[in-house]
Design a protein around this motif. Structure first.
Motif, PDB file in Angstrom:
ATOM      1  N   ILE A 183       0.839  -1.191   0.000  1.00 29.92           N
ATOM      2  CA  ILE A 183       0.000   0.000   0.000  1.00 29.92           C
ATOM      3  C   ILE A 183       0.878   1.247   0.000  1.00 29.92           C
ATOM      4  O   ILE A 183       1.818   1.365   0.790  1.00 29.92           O
ATOM      5  N   ILE A 186      -3.617   5.791   1.431  1.00 27.64           N
ATOM      6  CA  ILE A 186      -5.038   5.506   1.625  1.00 27.64           C
ATOM      7  C   ILE A 186      -5.760   6.831   1.760  1.00 27.64           C
ATOM      8  O   ILE A 186      -5.345   7.698   2.542  1.00 27.64           O
ATOM      9  N   ALA A 193     -12.642   3.455   2.135  1.00 24.45           N
ATOM     10  CA  ALA A 193     -11.278   3.943   1.999  1.00 24.45           C
ATOM     11  C   ALA A 193     -10.778   3.576   0.611  1.00 24.45           C
ATOM     12  O   ALA A 193     -10.940   2.436   0.161  1.00 24.45           O
ATOM     13  N   GLU A 194     -10.202   4.555  -0.088  1.00 24.06           N
ATOM     14  CA  GLU A 194      -9.630   4.317  -1.409  1.00 24.06           C
ATOM     15  C   GLU A 194      -8.151   4.013  -1.239  1.00 24.06           C
ATOM     16  O   GLU A 194      -7.376   4.870  -0.799  1.00 24.06           O
ATOM     17  N   VAL A 195      -7.759   2.809  -1.574  1.00 23.62           N
ATOM     18  CA  VAL A 195      -6.404   2.322  -1.325  1.00 23.62           C
ATOM     19  C   VAL A 195      -5.613   2.321  -2.629  1.00 23.62           C
ATOM     20  O   VAL A 195      -6.039   1.719  -3.621  1.00 23.62           O
ATOM     21  N   THR A 197      -2.179   1.074  -4.251  1.00 26.12           N
ATOM     22  CA  THR A 197      -1.048   0.165  -4.074  1.00 26.12           C
ATOM     23  C   THR A 197      -0.046   0.384  -5.202  1.00 26.12           C
ATOM     24  O   THR A 197      -0.225   1.248  -6.061  1.00 26.12           O
ATOM     25  N   LEU A 208     -11.702   5.540   7.097  1.00 21.28           N
ATOM     26  CA  LEU A 208     -10.264   5.782   7.230  1.00 21.28           C
ATOM     27  C   LEU A 208      -9.807   5.565   8.674  1.00 21.28           C
ATOM     28  O   LEU A 208      -8.727   5.011   8.917  1.00 21.28           O
ATOM     29  N   PHE A 211      -9.642   1.833   9.358  1.00 25.86           N
ATOM     30  CA  PHE A 211      -8.489   1.268   8.665  1.00 25.86           C
ATOM     31  C   PHE A 211      -7.206   1.598   9.430  1.00 25.86           C
ATOM     32  O   PHE A 211      -6.320   0.755   9.593  1.00 25.86           O
ATOM     33  N   HIS A 227      -6.064  11.403   4.601  1.00 28.70           N
ATOM     34  CA  HIS A 227      -5.007  10.626   3.953  1.00 28.70           C
ATOM     35  C   HIS A 227      -4.095   9.931   4.965  1.00 28.70           C
ATOM     36  O   HIS A 227      -3.738  10.516   6.000  1.00 28.70           O
TER      37      HIS A 227
END
Length: 270
Positions: A183, A186, A193-195, A197, A208, A211, A227
């Motif tokens: 990752i 995030i 949550a938009e991850v 990678t 978030l 996470f 973020h």
């Protein structure tokens, strides 16, 4: 020493915000009803209506305050939270006073058949109404922190499970593993949550904050309220003015950091 294989004890889930809102609104309405029933000449129906006029806008404002605190104020620094709560409490009391005044004018005009009279409370009644608004706002704020946990509370949460190392995500009908070490960053997307990678971007059905509690704090830093970055994939950070930094990630992504996040990164300088 805690047994790493021990399972956390089961606890009852907290009541949902909607349940708390409905119970609190009904309870406050019942209290107002009891108060207005003590006024000579007030029947049950009239007292119930006046209580509703007071509680209906209060319930709407309480829901709005809960959303504001949960989505925004909780993510600020402690000093900013204090200033924000003072301003929000004053606005809460003023708006509630205005709405109650308007609704009472409409109610009285409908009952008496006369003209609208928007004369508000004066003297001791005004002070009492304003004080009620301030106290009720702080009650909503306290309840919100108790149910969701505040910014500082999240930072001292005791983790009962080892940091997340791998999870699975679905792409169409396929299920693929994601190694947490891959990752890069995030981003918060409401309750998702938009991850990002090293190989792509996907969504995870966690907030978030949730996470963050599952990640290794030695590797991941929350650099902004929206973020989290993996410092293993941080290329460099440069000053952006006002004590803030801008993070340049190995993938080319650029993340603006808050003052608090910038300070957290600077603390790693040796």
């Amino acid at each position: 020493m805690r047994d790493p294989d021990a399972k956390p004890s089961e606890t009852l889930p907290p009541p949902s915000p909607l349940t708390l809102w409905l119970c609190a609104s009904g309870g406050v309405w019942a209290l107002y009803l009891l108060v207005f029933l003590q006024v000579p000449g007030n029947g049950f129906a009239h007292s119930a209506l006046i209580a509703l006029v007071n509680v209906a806008p209060l319930a709407v404002l309480a829901a709005a305050a809960y959303w504001l605190i949960r989505r925004h104020l909780m993510q600020w620094s402690v000093a900013a939270q204090i200033i924000g709560h003072v301003a929000a409490a004053a606005a809460f009391a003023v708006i509630w006073f205005a709405l109650v005044t308007c609704l009472l004018a409409v109610m009285n005009a409908l009952i008496s058949g006369g003209a609208l009279d928007f004369t508000g409370f004066t003297g001791g009644a005004f002070i009492w109404q304003a004080l009620q608004g301030l106290v009720l706002y702080w009650a909503v704020a306290a309840t919100t922190y108790a149910v969701r946990g505040g910014r500082s509370a999240a930072a001292v949460t005791i983790v009962t499970a080892p940091p997340l190392e791998r999870y699975f995500t679905r792409t169409g009908d396929d299920i693929a593993p994601v190694n947490v070490r891959d990752i890069v960053l995030i981003a918060g997307a409401q309750d998702y949550a938009e991850v990002t990678t090293l190989t792509g971007i996907h969504l995870v059905r966690m907030s978030l904050g949730e996470f963050e509690q599952r990640l290794d704090p030695a590797r991941f830093i929350r650099v902004h309220r929206s973020h989290i970055i993996n410092i293993d994939h941080l290329d460099h950070a440069e000053p952006a003015g006002g004590g803030r930094l801008v993070a340049h990630m190995a993938t080319g992504a650029i993340v603006a950091m808050s003052r608090t996040g910038s300070q957290a990164l600077r603390q790693l300088i040796v």
